[in-house]
Design an enzyme around this catalytic site. Structure first.
Site, PDB file in Angstrom:
ATOM      1  N   CYS A 124       0.938  -1.244  -0.140  1.00  0.00           N
ATOM      2  CA  CYS A 124      -0.042   0.020   0.169  1.00  0.00           C
ATOM      3  C   CYS A 124       0.840   1.172   0.010  1.00  0.00           C
ATOM      4  O   CYS A 124       0.349   2.375  -0.238  1.00  0.00           O
ATOM      5  CB  CYS A 124      -1.027  -0.058   1.225  1.00  0.00           C
ATOM      6  SG  CYS A 124      -1.962  -1.624   1.402  1.00  0.00           S
ATOM      7  N   HIS A 264      -3.761   6.820   3.254  1.00  0.00           N
ATOM      8  CA  HIS A 264      -4.064   5.541   2.758  1.00  0.00           C
ATOM      9  C   HIS A 264      -5.414   5.295   3.077  1.00  0.00           C
ATOM     10  O   HIS A 264      -5.732   5.100   4.347  1.00  0.00           O
ATOM     11  CB  HIS A 264      -2.812   4.603   3.043  1.00  0.00           C
ATOM     12  CG  HIS A 264      -3.346   3.097   2.816  1.00  0.00           C
ATOM     13  ND1 HIS A 264      -3.777   2.760   1.517  1.00  0.00           N
ATOM     14  CD2 HIS A 264      -3.455   1.814   3.259  1.00  0.00           C
ATOM     15  CE1 HIS A 264      -4.014   1.277   1.407  1.00  0.00           C
ATOM     16  NE2 HIS A 264      -3.773   0.748   2.502  1.00  0.00           N
ATOM     17  N   ASN A 294      -9.967  -0.754   0.045  1.00  0.00           N
ATOM     18  CA  ASN A 294      -8.707  -0.491   0.126  1.00  0.00           C
ATOM     19  C   ASN A 294      -7.938  -1.138  -1.147  1.00  0.00           C
ATOM     20  O   ASN A 294      -8.343  -2.420  -1.402  1.00  0.00           O
ATOM     21  CB  ASN A 294      -7.979  -1.214   1.302  1.00  0.00           C
ATOM     22  CG  ASN A 294      -6.607  -1.282   1.451  1.00  0.00           C
ATOM     23  OD1 ASN A 294      -5.800  -0.885   0.369  1.00  0.00           O
ATOM     24  ND2 ASN A 294      -6.048  -1.696   2.531  1.00  0.00           N
TER      25      ASN A 294
HETATM   26  O1  UT7 Z   1      -3.423  -1.764   3.566  1.00  0.00           O
HETATM   27  C1  UT7 Z   1      -2.743  -2.038   4.334  1.00  0.00           C
HETATM   28  C2  UT7 Z   1      -3.354  -1.868   5.812  1.00  0.00           C
HETATM   29  N1  UT7 Z   1      -4.508  -2.496   6.196  1.00  0.00           N
HETATM   30  C3  UT7 Z   1      -5.086  -2.234   7.128  1.00  0.00           C
HETATM   31  O2  UT7 Z   1      -4.554  -0.997   7.723  1.00  0.00           O
HETATM   32  C4  UT7 Z   1      -6.044  -2.821   7.835  1.00  0.00           C
HETATM   33  C5  UT7 Z   1      -5.896  -2.761   9.423  1.00  0.00           C
HETATM   34  N2  UT7 Z   1      -7.037  -3.544  10.258  1.00  0.00           N
HETATM   35  C6  UT7 Z   1      -8.393  -3.260  10.075  1.00  0.00           C
HETATM   36  O3  UT7 Z   1      -8.755  -2.478   9.278  1.00  0.00           O
HETATM   37  C7  UT7 Z   1      -9.400  -3.787  11.087  1.00  0.00           C
HETATM   38  O4  UT7 Z   1      -8.528  -4.669  12.122  1.00  0.00           O
HETATM   39  C8  UT7 Z   1     -10.230  -4.719  10.461  1.00  0.00           C
HETATM   40  C9  UT7 Z   1     -11.422  -3.903   9.670  1.00  0.00           C
HETATM   41  C10 UT7 Z   1      -9.536  -5.844   9.434  1.00  0.00           C
HETATM   42  C11 UT7 Z   1     -10.928  -5.781  11.651  1.00  0.00           C
HETATM   43  O5  UT7 Z   1     -11.675  -4.862  12.647  1.00  0.00           O
HETATM   44  P1  UT7 Z   1     -11.490  -5.210  13.898  1.00  0.00           P
HETATM   45  O6  UT7 Z   1     -12.170  -4.139  14.675  1.00  0.00           O
HETATM   46  O7  UT7 Z   1     -10.030  -5.190  14.284  1.00  0.00           O
HETATM   47  O8  UT7 Z   1     -12.169  -6.283  14.178  1.00  0.00           O
HETATM   48  P2  UT7 Z   1     -11.715  -7.762  14.635  1.00  0.00           P
HETATM   49  O9  UT7 Z   1     -10.786  -8.596  13.736  1.00  0.00           O
HETATM   50  O10 UT7 Z   1     -11.067  -7.583  16.215  1.00  0.00           O
HETATM   51  O11 UT7 Z   1     -12.914  -8.967  14.620  1.00  0.00           O
HETATM   52  C12 UT7 Z   1     -14.096  -8.595  15.557  1.00  0.00           C
HETATM   53  C13 UT7 Z   1     -15.021  -9.517  15.359  1.00  0.00           C
HETATM   54  C14 UT7 Z   1     -14.535 -10.790  15.218  1.00  0.00           C
HETATM   55  O12 UT7 Z   1     -15.689 -11.738  15.995  1.00  0.00           O
HETATM   56  P3  UT7 Z   1     -15.348 -12.260  17.406  1.00  0.00           P
HETATM   57  O13 UT7 Z   1     -14.069 -13.020  17.401  1.00  0.00           O
HETATM   58  O14 UT7 Z   1     -15.224 -11.049  18.267  1.00  0.00           O
HETATM   59  O15 UT7 Z   1     -16.558 -13.059  17.716  1.00  0.00           O
HETATM   60  C15 UT7 Z   1     -14.404 -11.249  13.742  1.00  0.00           C
HETATM   61  O16 UT7 Z   1     -14.600 -12.688  13.598  1.00  0.00           O
HETATM   62  O17 UT7 Z   1     -15.608  -9.317  14.238  1.00  0.00           O
HETATM   63  C16 UT7 Z   1     -15.748 -10.313  13.417  1.00  0.00           C
HETATM   64  N3  UT7 Z   1     -15.653 -10.187  11.921  1.00  0.00           N
HETATM   65  C17 UT7 Z   1     -16.741  -9.645  11.193  1.00  0.00           C
HETATM   66  N4  UT7 Z   1     -18.087 -10.013  11.495  1.00  0.00           N
HETATM   67  C18 UT7 Z   1     -18.911  -9.467  10.177  1.00  0.00           C
HETATM   68  C19 UT7 Z   1     -14.427  -9.911  11.125  1.00  0.00           C
HETATM   69  N5  UT7 Z   1     -14.789  -9.877   9.919  1.00  0.00           N
HETATM   70  C20 UT7 Z   1     -16.341  -9.417   9.829  1.00  0.00           C
HETATM   71  C21 UT7 Z   1     -17.156  -9.143   8.991  1.00  0.00           C
HETATM   72  N6  UT7 Z   1     -18.385  -8.937   9.258  1.00  0.00           N
HETATM   73  N7  UT7 Z   1     -16.697  -8.966   7.772  1.00  0.00           N
END
Ligand code: UT7
Length: 337
Positions: A124, A264, A294
């Site tokens: 990125c 970004h 993204n």
């Molecule tokens: O371009 C390179 C750089 N990339 C980035 O900078 C991305 C950085 N990361 C992020 O943007 C975020 O971490 C994400 C958007 C990927 C995830 O958000 P989060 O708030 O960190 O969520 P999480 O991974 O902690 O997941 C929270 C919950 C989980 O469920 P449990 O384990 O709490 O029951 C996930 O399974 O949300 C669940 N989850 C979803 N639920 C519905 C993860 N993806 C989804 C989804 N829909 N698409």
């Protein structure tokens, strides 16, 4: 305002951006569409990321096609034809194929001369890496006109069954023409960085020399992008803030003097956290993440093009671009438009 170029005798010429352009594929994939593909909701995607829809390239539309279309638009704005280009640099993590490089394919598609053409892979942050490389070729007088492109077909490495990643990414391309223009505005400074110690946070492990493509690597899903979202998030905020502060300090520019911050476009929560830590107002920060998701190396390039074409950025305005990605890699640049 200080011009850091003055510190370096060898960087003697201004590198102006004389044209920008972008292209996104026609097909729109909405959050409602994704609700039918994986266990997710529009509400989750919107509140956790800010993304509403993304563009998906057609089966017969490749990274080089997106790149060539963005390049055409940048050439039109710069008022040049393809035969005036002296060097082509493409930043991408989704090249048409491992080799030949995508820049060579773009050279052929836009009808450029047999000029040097190579790819940069910095995920990125790729467009910022390409900008710095291009700038130095202009400054050193090696080339007069450099075409720099960030282009991705991320849909080709997305696991459409993994809700953790498939809601985040989209396809597109952005391009810039770099030229020296006497007494004109341009790139004031760039700062790049990387941390290979955190390579595992965000990667596509299959298809390289470590895990060459085989039936087993495909069965194991190694040809899909994978990410530790939470750790990537933390590193993104920290690295983007420190890169932005580095270029601001180097130019002795206060954040209030920046007309447009182009971060970004990975996650609205990352963008907001970076904006708050840099003491930006929301009006300063350019966001188009809701439309495209993204798009990795294309992200800040598309945003720069939209900021310019929408009139958000006018001649003489200061722009701060800041990016972060797999590698880990990061970078920031200040441009006097
Ligand atoms: O371009 C390179 C750089 N990339 C980035 O900078 C991305 C950085 N990361 C992020 O943007 C975020 O971490 C994400 C958007 C990927 C995830 O958000 P989060 O708030 O960190 O969520 P999480 O991974 O902690 O997941 C929270 C919950 C989980 O469920 P449990 O384990 O709490 O029951 C996930 O399974 O949300 C669940 N989850 C979803 N639920 C519905 C993860 N993806 C989804 C989804 N829909 N698409």
């Amino acid at each position: 305002m200080k011009n850091p170029r003055a510190k370096h005798n060898f960087v003697s010429r201004t590198c102006s951006i004389t044209g920008v352009g972008s292209y996104v594929p026609e097909r729109i994939l909405t959050n409602a569409d994704l609700e039918k593909m994986v266990e997710t909701t529009d509400e989750w995607i919107t509140t956790r990321t800010g993304i509403k829809e993304r563009r998906i390239a057609a089966a017969d539309e490749f990274t080089s096609d997106l790149a060539a279309k963005a390049a055409q638009r940048a050439m039109e704005m710069a008022g040049i034809t393809a035969d005036q280009i002296d060097l082509i640099i493409v930043a991408s993590i989704t090249p048409d194929m491992p080799f030949p490089n995508t820049a060579c394919l773009v050279q052929q598609k836009i009808g450029a001369r047999r000029v040097p053409a190579f790819d940069i892979e910095a995920a990125c942050s790729g467009f910022l890496y390409a900008l710095e490389v291009g700038q130095n070729f202009i400054a050193s007088r090696a080339y007069e006109t450099v075409l720099v492109i960030g282009a991705e077909k991320l849909s080709s490495i997305t696991n459409w069954k993994d809700r953790n990643t498939c809601v985040l990414f989209g396809d597109g391309a952005g391009a810039a023409i770099l030229q020296n223009r006497a007494n004109s505005h341009g790139l004031l400074t760039t700062a790049l960085g990387a941390d290979g110690g955190k390579a595992d946070l965000l990667s596509m492990p299959g298809g390289g020399s470590r895990c060459p493509a085989s039936a087993q690597t495909v069965l194991d899903g190694l040809h899909f992008l994978r990410m530790d979202g939470k750790e990537t998030f933390k590193n993104a905020v920290q690295a983007m803030c420190s890169a932005a502060n580095e270029v601001l300090e180097r130019c002795e520019i206060d954040i209030t003097k920046i007309k447009c911050v182009i971060p970004h476009q990975a996650n609205q929560r990352i963008i907001s956290a970076v904006g708050e830590r840099l003491n930006c107002t929301p009006e300063q920060v350019f966001v188009n993440l809701h439309k495209y998701g993204n798009t990795s190396a294309a992200s800040v390039a598309i945003a720069l093009d939209e900021a310019v074409r929408s009139g958000k950025v006018q001649h003489g305005d200061l722009i701060l671009i800041v990016a972060f990605g797999a590698g880990l890699t990061w970078g920031a640049a200040i441009i006097e438009w």
